[in-house]
Enzyme design. Sequence first.
Site, PDB file in Angstrom:
ATOM      1  N   LEU A 178       0.817  -1.219   0.000  1.00 23.29           N
ATOM      2  CA  LEU A 178       0.000   0.000   0.000  1.00 23.29           C
ATOM      3  C   LEU A 178       0.851   1.270   0.000  1.00 23.29           C
ATOM      4  O   LEU A 178       1.920   1.327   0.593  1.00 23.29           O
ATOM      5  CB  LEU A 178      -0.944  -0.023   1.206  1.00 23.29           C
ATOM      6  CG  LEU A 178      -1.896  -1.233   1.235  1.00 23.29           C
ATOM      7  CD1 LEU A 178      -2.744  -1.203   2.511  1.00 23.29           C
ATOM      8  CD2 LEU A 178      -2.793  -1.279  -0.002  1.00 23.29           C
ATOM      9  N   HIS A 179       0.341   2.269  -0.711  1.00 25.08           N
ATOM     10  CA  HIS A 179       1.033   3.555  -0.839  1.00 25.08           C
ATOM     11  C   HIS A 179       0.005   4.687  -0.787  1.00 25.08           C
ATOM     12  O   HIS A 179      -1.200   4.432  -0.609  1.00 25.08           O
ATOM     13  CB  HIS A 179       1.848   3.587  -2.132  1.00 25.08           C
ATOM     14  CG  HIS A 179       1.060   3.247  -3.362  1.00 25.08           C
ATOM     15  ND1 HIS A 179       0.051   4.050  -3.853  1.00 25.08           N
ATOM     16  CD2 HIS A 179       1.110   2.172  -4.199  1.00 25.08           C
ATOM     17  CE1 HIS A 179      -0.469   3.505  -4.934  1.00 25.08           C
ATOM     18  NE2 HIS A 179       0.149   2.350  -5.171  1.00 25.08           N
ATOM     19  N   HIS A 226      -3.352   4.343  -2.595  1.00 26.47           N
ATOM     20  CA  HIS A 226      -4.343   3.544  -1.863  1.00 26.47           C
ATOM     21  C   HIS A 226      -4.936   4.358  -0.699  1.00 26.47           C
ATOM     22  O   HIS A 226      -6.124   4.259  -0.408  1.00 26.47           O
ATOM     23  CB  HIS A 226      -3.705   2.269  -1.308  1.00 26.47           C
ATOM     24  CG  HIS A 226      -3.131   1.351  -2.351  1.00 26.47           C
ATOM     25  ND1 HIS A 226      -1.782   1.104  -2.459  1.00 26.47           N
ATOM     26  CD2 HIS A 226      -3.711   0.627  -3.334  1.00 26.47           C
ATOM     27  CE1 HIS A 226      -1.556   0.245  -3.445  1.00 26.47           C
ATOM     28  NE2 HIS A 226      -2.711  -0.057  -3.999  1.00 26.47           N
ATOM     29  N   LYS A 282      -5.971   5.942 -12.064  1.00 31.06           N
ATOM     30  CA  LYS A 282      -4.699   5.481 -12.601  1.00 31.06           C
ATOM     31  C   LYS A 282      -4.888   4.243 -13.491  1.00 31.06           C
ATOM     32  O   LYS A 282      -4.240   4.094 -14.512  1.00 31.06           O
ATOM     33  CB  LYS A 282      -3.762   5.166 -11.446  1.00 31.06           C
ATOM     34  CG  LYS A 282      -2.690   4.236 -11.817  1.00 31.06           C
ATOM     35  CD  LYS A 282      -1.325   4.675 -11.501  1.00 31.06           C
ATOM     36  CE  LYS A 282      -0.348   3.687 -12.071  1.00 31.06           C
ATOM     37  NZ  LYS A 282      -0.633   2.321 -11.621  1.00 31.06           N
ATOM     38  N   GLN A 322      -9.260  -0.495 -16.381  1.00 32.08           N
ATOM     39  CA  GLN A 322      -9.867  -1.353 -15.361  1.00 32.08           C
ATOM     40  C   GLN A 322     -11.167  -0.737 -14.838  1.00 32.08           C
ATOM     41  O   GLN A 322     -12.186  -1.415 -14.701  1.00 32.08           O
ATOM     42  CB  GLN A 322      -8.863  -1.524 -14.222  1.00 32.08           C
ATOM     43  CG  GLN A 322      -9.431  -2.077 -12.942  1.00 32.08           C
ATOM     44  CD  GLN A 322      -8.335  -2.351 -11.928  1.00 32.08           C
ATOM     45  OE1 GLN A 322      -7.544  -3.264 -12.109  1.00 32.08           O
ATOM     46  NE2 GLN A 322      -8.282  -1.566 -10.876  1.00 32.08           N
ATOM     47  N   GLN A 348      -5.429 -12.881 -12.834  1.00 34.84           N
ATOM     48  CA  GLN A 348      -5.274 -11.728 -13.717  1.00 34.84           C
ATOM     49  C   GLN A 348      -3.849 -11.587 -14.242  1.00 34.84           C
ATOM     50  O   GLN A 348      -3.544 -10.666 -14.987  1.00 34.84           O
ATOM     51  CB  GLN A 348      -5.737 -10.434 -13.043  1.00 34.84           C
ATOM     52  CG  GLN A 348      -4.809  -9.903 -11.970  1.00 34.84           C
ATOM     53  CD  GLN A 348      -5.416  -8.731 -11.237  1.00 34.84           C
ATOM     54  OE1 GLN A 348      -6.472  -8.833 -10.615  1.00 34.84           O
ATOM     55  NE2 GLN A 348      -4.759  -7.582 -11.309  1.00 34.84           N
TER      56      GLN A 348
END
Length: 290
Positions: free
Chosen positions: A35-36, A39, A151, A155, A63
Amino acid sequence: VTTQVIRSIAELRKALASVRETMRTIGLVPTMGALHAGHAKLIETAQREADCVVTSIFVNPIQFNRNEDYDRYPRDLSNDVEFCTVRGVDLIFAPPADEMYPEPQRAFVDVEALSDHLCGEFRPGHFRGVATVVLKLLNIVQPSRAYFGEKDAQQLAVIRRMVKDLNIPVAIVEVPTVRETDGFALSSRNQQLNAEERRIAPALNQALRRAEKLISAGVRGAEEIKSSALAILQRYPEIRVEYLEIVDPESMQPVEAIAGPVRVMMAAWIGKTRLIDNVLCRQPVQAANS
Ligand code: AMP
């Protein structure tokens, strides 16, 4: 207190049943961990809008295709637990792979057309894996809202379309891309870059901003815009562009001439690391009549 980490679907359902009993709303933030600050932005947005925030941490094997980086993908659960605890996340759902896939998965979600180009072309089966795991997570958690980053714009488009076409009762919330001060988009994969690779990485966003500038100046030809953006990247032999494409923001189909809002999308390799970024360009200013 540390954020509760739940590893089984049954246990999570039990915990969420009591949340629902008190009429509290649930927000889901799906992640693959490591996580960054990107997130964190999703988590903060969810906390403003939902009473109980569930962060899922799951590196989804279906995926990734065989020759991709499933094994190499960064994992650091103890750091992620600390990260969520500091930010007051209510529940972490971190299932082992065999909890999500106890048997080979036989049912999949295919979002046609939107998955054909861009990452869909270069990562066959990727969006099928993403849509399938997101539907599983939505069915497990049953949130009223789920949070996704701009980002990963393709998706997001795929998930929005899945939710619409399959009448899934959830609101999809889009969160803007969090960047370093030099414009480089945050990603868990960034930690794979060495110092030299990190130094040149801002070129990716610079190329997109060049495209954005041309579009807002009224340039309409996609080819012209793309070659001008690519010229920035060609200065760096370490950067290998996978695609740089201008697409309709909803359908994700390439456009030849700019006639409305578009998204400029790119994927590029720096060394062994694959990075993506994109910018939304709204309706270009009407060219002045002479
Ligand atoms: P990941 O863990 O990379 O699969 O990402 C989980 C979620 O966080 C996805 O919805 C991403 O789009 C979102 N995300 C990743 N990086 C960023 C960023 N730099 N800014 C905003 N959201 C992000």
